[in-house]
Motif scaffolding. Structure first.
Motif, short mmCIF file in Angstrom:
data_model
loop_
_atom_site.label_atom_id
_atom_site.label_comp_id
_atom_site.label_asym_id
_atom_site.label_seq_id
_atom_site.Cartn_x
_atom_site.Cartn_y
_atom_site.Cartn_z
N LEU A 124 9.74 -9.58 12.03
CA LEU A 124 8.59 -10.41 11.65
C LEU A 124 8.25 -11.32 12.83
O LEU A 124 8.33 -12.55 12.76
N SER A 125 7.89 -10.67 13.93
CA SER A 125 7.58 -11.38 15.16
C SER A 125 6.83 -10.43 16.08
O SER A 125 6.54 -9.29 15.72
N LYS A 126 6.55 -10.87 17.29
CA LYS A 126 5.86 -10.05 18.25
C LYS A 126 6.65 -8.80 18.64
O LYS A 126 6.11 -7.88 19.26
N LEU A 127 7.92 -8.78 18.31
CA LEU A 127 8.74 -7.61 18.62
C LEU A 127 8.32 -6.40 17.77
O LEU A 127 8.62 -5.25 18.11
N SER A 128 7.64 -6.64 16.67
CA SER A 128 7.21 -5.55 15.79
C SER A 128 6.00 -4.83 16.35
O SER A 128 5.07 -5.46 16.88
N ARG A 160 -0.69 -14.23 14.86
CA ARG A 160 -0.35 -15.11 13.75
C ARG A 160 0.20 -14.36 12.54
O ARG A 160 0.06 -14.80 11.40
N GLY A 161 0.80 -13.23 12.77
CA GLY A 161 1.47 -12.55 11.69
C GLY A 161 0.56 -11.75 10.78
O GLY A 161 0.85 -11.57 9.61
N ARG A 162 -0.53 -11.27 11.32
CA ARG A 162 -1.32 -10.27 10.59
C ARG A 162 -0.63 -8.93 10.81
O ARG A 162 -0.54 -8.44 11.92
N MET A 163 -0.17 -8.33 9.71
CA MET A 163 0.62 -7.10 9.83
C MET A 163 -0.24 -5.87 9.61
O MET A 163 -0.97 -5.77 8.61
N ILE A 164 -0.18 -4.93 10.55
CA ILE A 164 -0.82 -3.63 10.34
C ILE A 164 -0.05 -2.91 9.25
O ILE A 164 1.18 -2.81 9.32
N PRO A 165 -0.71 -2.39 8.22
CA PRO A 165 0.01 -1.73 7.13
C PRO A 165 0.77 -0.50 7.62
O PRO A 165 0.35 0.18 8.55
N THR A 166 1.89 -0.24 6.96
CA THR A 166 2.62 1.00 7.22
C THR A 166 2.59 1.93 6.00
O THR A 166 2.98 3.09 6.10
N THR A 167 2.12 1.41 4.87
CA THR A 167 1.97 2.21 3.66
C THR A 167 0.50 2.20 3.26
O THR A 167 -0.03 1.14 2.91
N PRO A 168 -0.18 3.34 3.31
CA PRO A 168 -1.60 3.37 2.93
C PRO A 168 -1.76 3.34 1.42
O PRO A 168 -0.83 3.68 0.67
N TRP A 169 -2.93 2.95 0.95
CA TRP A 169 -3.19 2.97 -0.49
C TRP A 169 -3.07 4.38 -1.06
O TRP A 169 -2.77 4.56 -2.24
N GLU A 170 -3.28 5.38 -0.21
CA GLU A 170 -3.13 6.76 -0.66
C GLU A 170 -1.74 7.02 -1.25
O GLU A 170 -1.60 7.81 -2.19
#
Length: 407
Positions: free
Chosen positions: A279-283, A289-299
């Motif tokens: 939960l940092s720039k290492l991800s 500011r911690g906006r996370m790109i999703p890894t699980t789609p709504w599909e």
């Protein structure tokens, strides 16, 4: 970490373009949450509407219902399944002070009845919408007369404005499902106010409390009606919030978020999806500011729900989720992942079909086939030039589902 996705993305991709949606904008992201069709392959439809279209083609008796925006439950023009607007209050008598007398409704029906070859597209569309509205009105009046009868009375269900009122109206409408001759339906129930740019703690706590009360009462009513095992509630949103706060004690628009699925047959008490490694720039999925790109789609979620409701073939699932092939098959949840009575085994990326080519790892001689080339593999899981993967080595085939009264 779920959200609107067009394909798997990281911060090293051109995600603003490749996401195929205007990120962080309420109107665009809400619309895509309802549609689950980022590439607009079946434009003008929503995921719930397409799901009902496919169920109806299989012989189920369906109903698309809305207590707010109806984009999620709109089906294709070809299937022409109407969307019912569910009133939260008793319907009022139509044109009670009409100047043409009690035949007003019959007059409107006559004017908007069967058309002729000379009628315009605008006129036909107007007549179709008018006729549908009148039909809904007459049905609503019929139902309202039954609300005071012992079989359909809901006086025990406390009435409060807002989301509780909408859940109550939904429960009352569901109570009449046999009268309406429906055995598969989808409702969209809005609950707004979570755009917490300031004073987030106080505002969100109040909103959560309101939602919890509404859900508790609804679940209790479903149990009284004896159908809780046949109901699933999917909580969704346009996007999550930034992990980092702003200077006003709130958070700002994010992307990926955490959501829940509840129901009497849900295999609950667990978290699905991929928790960020950092939960940092290492991800690889951490934006500013911690906006996370999703890894699980709504599909993924809708895939398992669609199977549970009766959609089993890959062709039909693709009609419900036209974007699902942009992801690995093993990224899709199955009904067995989500429900205690699910029939389709899990697609486990780690052990069953890690490259999503349709060939189980135990038979796959080329387990690292790139996902974009998965359609070119043969029965061994290796590239062959074939236009579709073989499924001859699947241990079991998808079960055949026939229309029943549930869920």
């Amino acid at each position: 970490n779920t959200g609107v996705l067009n394909k798997p993305l990281t911060k090293y991709d051109d995600y603003a373009t490749e996401s195929k949606v205007q990120l962080f904008a309420h109107n665009h992201m809400s619309a895509e949450c309802y549609k689950v069709d980022t590439q607009k392959k079946i434009a003008g439809t929503g995921v719930g509407g397409r799901l009902l279209d496919m169920l109806r083609r299989q012989g189920f008796h369906t109903s698309a219902n809305s207590l707010g925006p109806d984009g999620m439950v709109k089906g294709t023009a070809l299937d022409n399944n109407p969307v019912w607007t569910i009133p939260v209050k008793d319907p009022q008598v139509f044109d009670r002070y009409s100047s043409v007398g009690p035949s007003m409704i019959n007059l409107i029906k006559s004017l908007n009845g069967v058309g002729t070859e000379d009628d315009s597209l605008l006129g036909e569309t107007w007549s179709s919408k008018s006729s549908q509205a009148l039909f809904e009105y007459e049905k609503s009046m019929e139902f309202a007369e039954l609300f005071d009868t012992p079989d359909f009375n809901m006086d025990h269900y406390k009435v409060e404005k807002g989301v509780n009122e909408r859940f109550r109206a939904t429960a009352q409408y569901m109570k009449m499902r046999t009268l309406r001759k429906v055995n598969r339906e989808v409702f969209i129930i809005p609950h707004e106010g979570f755009d917490s740019h300031s004073e987030q703690k106080a505002d969100v706590n109040t909103l959560f409390s309101t939602a919890n009360t509404a859900l508790t009462r609804f679940v209790d009513e479903m149990k009284v009606q004896g159908i809780w095992e046949n109901v699933v509630i999917i909580m969704g949103s346009d996007f999550g919030r930034s992990i980092g706060p702003n200077s006003n004690g709130g958070t700002d628009h994010g992307w990926g978020g955490n959501y829940f699925v509840i129901g009497g047959s849900v295999n609950g008490g667990k978290i699905l999806g991929q928790y960020p490694e950092h939960l940092s720039k290492l991800s690889d999925h951490w934006l500013s500011r911690g906006r996370m790109i999703p890894t699980t789609p709504w599909e993924s979620t809708w895939h398992g729900v669609a199977q549970w409701m009766g959609i089993q073939s890959d062709e039909d699932l693709a009609a419900v989720l036209p974007n699902k092939d942009n992801f690995r098959k093993c990224d899709m949840f199955t009904d067995q992942d989500l429900f205690v009575d699910g029939q389709v085994p899990s697609y486990n990326c780690a052990t069953m079909d890690s490259d999503g080519d349709g060939v189980f790892d135990q038979f796959d001689l080329c387990p690292d086939t790139p996902s974009e080339l998965a359609v070119l593999v043969d029965e061994t899981g290796c590239l062959s030039g074939s236009l579709a993967p073989s499924t001859s080595l699947m241990p079991t085939s998808a079960p055949t589902v026939t229309p029943t009264e549930t869920p």
